[in-house]
Design a protein around this motif. Structure first.
Motif, PDB file in Angstrom:
ATOM      1  N   SER A  64      64.033  85.715  36.182  1.00 49.77           N
ATOM      2  CA  SER A  64      63.978  85.462  34.741  1.00 49.77           C
ATOM      3  C   SER A  64      62.630  85.967  34.236  1.00 49.77           C
ATOM      4  O   SER A  64      61.751  86.322  35.029  1.00 49.77           O
ATOM      5  N   SER A  65      62.467  85.989  32.935  1.00 45.96           N
ATOM      6  CA  SER A  65      61.225  86.470  32.342  1.00 45.96           C
ATOM      7  C   SER A  65      60.048  85.622  32.800  1.00 45.96           C
ATOM      8  O   SER A  65      60.195  84.429  33.071  1.00 45.96           O
ATOM      9  N   LEU A  66      58.881  86.254  32.875  1.00 49.47           N
ATOM     10  CA  LEU A  66      57.661  85.558  33.272  1.00 49.47           C
ATOM     11  C   LEU A  66      56.582  85.836  32.241  1.00 49.47           C
ATOM     12  O   LEU A  66      56.204  86.990  32.020  1.00 49.47           O
ATOM     13  N   ALA A  67      56.113  84.770  31.588  1.00 41.87           N
ATOM     14  CA  ALA A  67      55.037  84.875  30.605  1.00 41.87           C
ATOM     15  C   ALA A  67      53.708  84.637  31.309  1.00 41.87           C
ATOM     16  O   ALA A  67      53.578  83.709  32.111  1.00 41.87           O
ATOM     17  N   TYR A  68      52.729  85.471  30.994  1.00 43.83           N
ATOM     18  CA  TYR A  68      51.398  85.345  31.573  1.00 43.83           C
ATOM     19  C   TYR A  68      50.424  84.812  30.536  1.00 43.83           C
ATOM     20  O   TYR A  68      50.247  85.407  29.478  1.00 43.83           O
ATOM     21  N   TRP A  69      49.765  83.711  30.878  1.00 40.78           N
ATOM     22  CA  TRP A  69      48.672  83.161  30.070  1.00 40.78           C
ATOM     23  C   TRP A  69      47.415  83.910  30.457  1.00 40.78           C
ATOM     24  O   TRP A  69      47.043  83.959  31.637  1.00 40.78           O
ATOM     25  N   HIS A  70      46.753  84.507  29.484  1.00 43.21           N
ATOM     26  CA  HIS A  70      45.506  85.227  29.740  1.00 43.21           C
ATOM     27  C   HIS A  70      44.370  84.207  29.791  1.00 43.21           C
ATOM     28  O   HIS A  70      44.258  83.357  28.900  1.00 43.21           O
ATOM     29  N   VAL A  71      43.567  84.298  30.843  1.00 43.04           N
ATOM     30  CA  VAL A  71      42.480  83.344  31.070  1.00 43.04           C
ATOM     31  C   VAL A  71      41.191  84.091  31.402  1.00 43.04           C
ATOM     32  O   VAL A  71      41.231  85.177  31.960  1.00 43.04           O
ATOM     33  N   PRO A  72      40.029  83.501  31.083  1.00 49.48           N
ATOM     34  CA  PRO A  72      38.764  84.159  31.394  1.00 49.48           C
ATOM     35  C   PRO A  72      38.379  84.044  32.863  1.00 49.48           C
ATOM     36  O   PRO A  72      37.644  84.888  33.385  1.00 49.48           O
ATOM     37  N   ASP A  73      38.871  83.004  33.568  1.00 48.74           N
ATOM     38  CA  ASP A  73      38.512  82.784  34.970  1.00 48.74           C
ATOM     39  C   ASP A  73      39.750  82.277  35.707  1.00 48.74           C
ATOM     40  O   ASP A  73      40.069  81.083  35.657  1.00 48.74           O
ATOM     41  N   ILE A  74      40.439  83.173  36.389  1.00 53.35           N
ATOM     42  CA  ILE A  74      41.721  82.831  37.006  1.00 53.35           C
ATOM     43  C   ILE A  74      41.573  81.803  38.125  1.00 53.35           C
ATOM     44  O   ILE A  74      42.397  80.913  38.265  1.00 53.35           O
ATOM     45  N   GLU A  75      40.510  81.903  38.920  1.00 50.71           N
ATOM     46  CA  GLU A  75      40.321  80.942  40.013  1.00 50.71           C
ATOM     47  C   GLU A  75      40.059  79.539  39.469  1.00 50.71           C
ATOM     48  O   GLU A  75      40.593  78.558  39.995  1.00 50.71           O
ATOM     49  N   ALA A  76      39.262  79.430  38.414  1.00 49.85           N
ATOM     50  CA  ALA A  76      39.004  78.123  37.807  1.00 49.85           C
ATOM     51  C   ALA A  76      40.291  77.538  37.233  1.00 49.85           C
ATOM     52  O   ALA A  76      40.568  76.342  37.380  1.00 49.85           O
ATOM     53  N   LYS A  77      41.091  78.373  36.578  1.00 52.15           N
ATOM     54  CA  LYS A  77      42.334  77.882  35.989  1.00 52.15           C
ATOM     55  C   LYS A  77      43.332  77.496  37.080  1.00 52.15           C
ATOM     56  O   LYS A  77      44.025  76.483  36.954  1.00 52.15           O
ATOM     57  N   LEU A  78      43.390  78.270  38.170  1.00 56.23           N
ATOM     58  CA  LEU A  78      44.264  77.895  39.290  1.00 56.23           C
ATOM     59  C   LEU A  78      43.860  76.532  39.843  1.00 56.23           C
ATOM     60  O   LEU A  78      44.712  75.681  40.112  1.00 56.23           O
ATOM     61  N   GLU A  80      42.318  74.155  38.291  1.00 58.86           N
ATOM     62  CA  GLU A  80      42.607  73.141  37.282  1.00 58.86           C
ATOM     63  C   GLU A  80      44.088  72.773  37.255  1.00 58.86           C
ATOM     64  O   GLU A  80      44.441  71.585  37.259  1.00 58.86           O
ATOM     65  N   VAL A  81      44.957  73.770  37.252  1.00 58.37           N
ATOM     66  CA  VAL A  81      46.388  73.458  37.145  1.00 58.37           C
ATOM     67  C   VAL A  81      46.956  72.902  38.451  1.00 58.37           C
ATOM     68  O   VAL A  81      47.853  72.065  38.421  1.00 58.37           O
ATOM     69  N   THR A  82      46.431  73.337  39.593  1.00 57.78           N
ATOM     70  CA  THR A  82      46.914  72.755  40.855  1.00 57.78           C
ATOM     71  C   THR A  82      46.432  71.311  40.993  1.00 57.78           C
ATOM     72  O   THR A  82      47.173  70.459  41.481  1.00 57.78           O
ATOM     73  N   ALA A  83      45.227  71.012  40.547  1.00 57.03           N
ATOM     74  CA  ALA A  83      44.746  69.627  40.564  1.00 57.03           C
ATOM     75  C   ALA A  83      45.608  68.741  39.666  1.00 57.03           C
ATOM     76  O   ALA A  83      45.767  67.548  39.919  1.00 57.03           O
ATOM     77  N   ALA A  84      46.185  69.344  38.633  1.00 57.56           N
ATOM     78  CA  ALA A  84      47.034  68.600  37.702  1.00 57.56           C
ATOM     79  C   ALA A  84      48.484  68.491  38.188  1.00 57.56           C
ATOM     80  O   ALA A  84      49.294  67.816  37.559  1.00 57.56           O
ATOM     81  N   GLY A  85      48.822  69.171  39.307  1.00 59.32           N
ATOM     82  CA  GLY A  85      50.163  69.033  39.861  1.00 59.32           C
ATOM     83  C   GLY A  85      50.973  70.304  40.007  1.00 59.32           C
ATOM     84  O   GLY A  85      52.103  70.265  40.495  1.00 59.32           O
ATOM     85  N   ALA A  86      50.455  71.450  39.601  1.00 60.83           N
ATOM     86  CA  ALA A  86      51.174  72.716  39.792  1.00 60.83           C
ATOM     87  C   ALA A  86      51.051  73.153  41.254  1.00 60.83           C
ATOM     88  O   ALA A  86      50.140  72.738  41.973  1.00 60.83           O
ATOM     89  N   THR A  87      51.971  74.002  41.686  1.00 62.90           N
ATOM     90  CA  THR A  87      51.979  74.551  43.037  1.00 62.90           C
ATOM     91  C   THR A  87      51.820  76.063  42.954  1.00 62.90           C
ATOM     92  O   THR A  87      52.529  76.714  42.174  1.00 62.90           O
ATOM     93  N   VAL A  88      50.923  76.613  43.744  1.00 61.96           N
ATOM     94  CA  VAL A  88      50.715  78.064  43.739  1.00 61.96           C
ATOM     95  C   VAL A  88      51.928  78.751  44.360  1.00 61.96           C
ATOM     96  O   VAL A  88      52.329  78.436  45.469  1.00 61.96           O
ATOM     97  N   LYS A  89      52.515  79.666  43.621  1.00 61.01           N
ATOM     98  CA  LYS A  89      53.616  80.499  44.131  1.00 61.01           C
ATOM     99  C   LYS A  89      53.090  81.863  44.546  1.00 61.01           C
ATOM    100  O   LYS A  89      53.536  82.437  45.530  1.00 61.01           O
ATOM    101  N   GLU A  90      52.151  82.408  43.774  1.00 63.04           N
ATOM    102  CA  GLU A  90      51.571  83.725  44.027  1.00 63.04           C
ATOM    103  C   GLU A  90      50.060  83.607  43.810  1.00 63.04           C
ATOM    104  O   GLU A  90      49.612  83.423  42.681  1.00 63.04           O
ATOM    105  N   PRO A  91      49.264  83.654  44.883  1.00 61.63           N
ATOM    106  CA  PRO A  91      47.813  83.536  44.714  1.00 61.63           C
ATOM    107  C   PRO A  91      47.252  84.690  43.886  1.00 61.63           C
ATOM    108  O   PRO A  91      47.878  85.747  43.764  1.00 61.63           O
ATOM    109  N   ALA A  92      46.079  84.500  43.336  1.00 56.71           N
ATOM    110  CA  ALA A  92      45.432  85.545  42.534  1.00 56.71           C
ATOM    111  C   ALA A  92      45.226  86.797  43.371  1.00 56.71           C
ATOM    112  O   ALA A  92      44.766  86.720  44.518  1.00 56.71           O
TER     113      ALA A  92
END
Length: 118
Positions: A64-78, A80-92
């Motif tokens: 299905s379609s995949l929307a990308y959120w543009h971020v200034p620091d991908i590692e910091a955002k990863l 942040e979102v994994t600490a909040a409960g997301a699971t990494v599917k594709e590492p940076a």
């Protein structure tokens, strides 16, 4: 929450089964020819958005379609979102030109893309 910001969704990839047919439809919809036109990827730039067509779902295996959120620091955002409960599917990883992408799954299995331009 660290409060790291996003710059919004500016990139959306669409898996397609017939690249030539999809390219014609998106060119008509967007009113511009593709900026990138390769057998493995067709990309359009229109109204501040990047729309990508990925034959067969590409190496990501998109269904299905995949929307990308543009971020200034991908590692910091990863982090942040994994600490909040997301699971990494594709590492940076670098996809060329210094562009980094990653993907995570939210708790319901929805795929969210992250993108950082260096």
């Amino acid at each position: 929450m660290t409060g790291s910001s996003t710059r919004g969704i500016r990139t959306v990839l669409h898996p397609v089964s017939d690249l030539a047919k999809a390219k014609a439809v998106y060119a008509a919809l967007l009113g511009v020819p593709p900026q990138t036109d390769e057998p493995y990827y067709v990309g359009f730039e229109a109204a501040g958005q990047h729309i990508g067509l990925v034959p067969g779902g590409g190496p990501q295996g998109l269904t299905s379609s995949l929307a990308y959120w543009h971020v200034p620091d991908i590692e910091a955002k990863l982090a942040e979102v994994t600490a909040a409960g997301a699971t990494v599917k594709e590492p940076a990883h670098d996809v060329g030109g210094g562009r980094l992408v990653a993907a995570v799954l939210d708790p319901d299995g929805n795929l969210l893309g992250l993108l950082q331009d260096r």
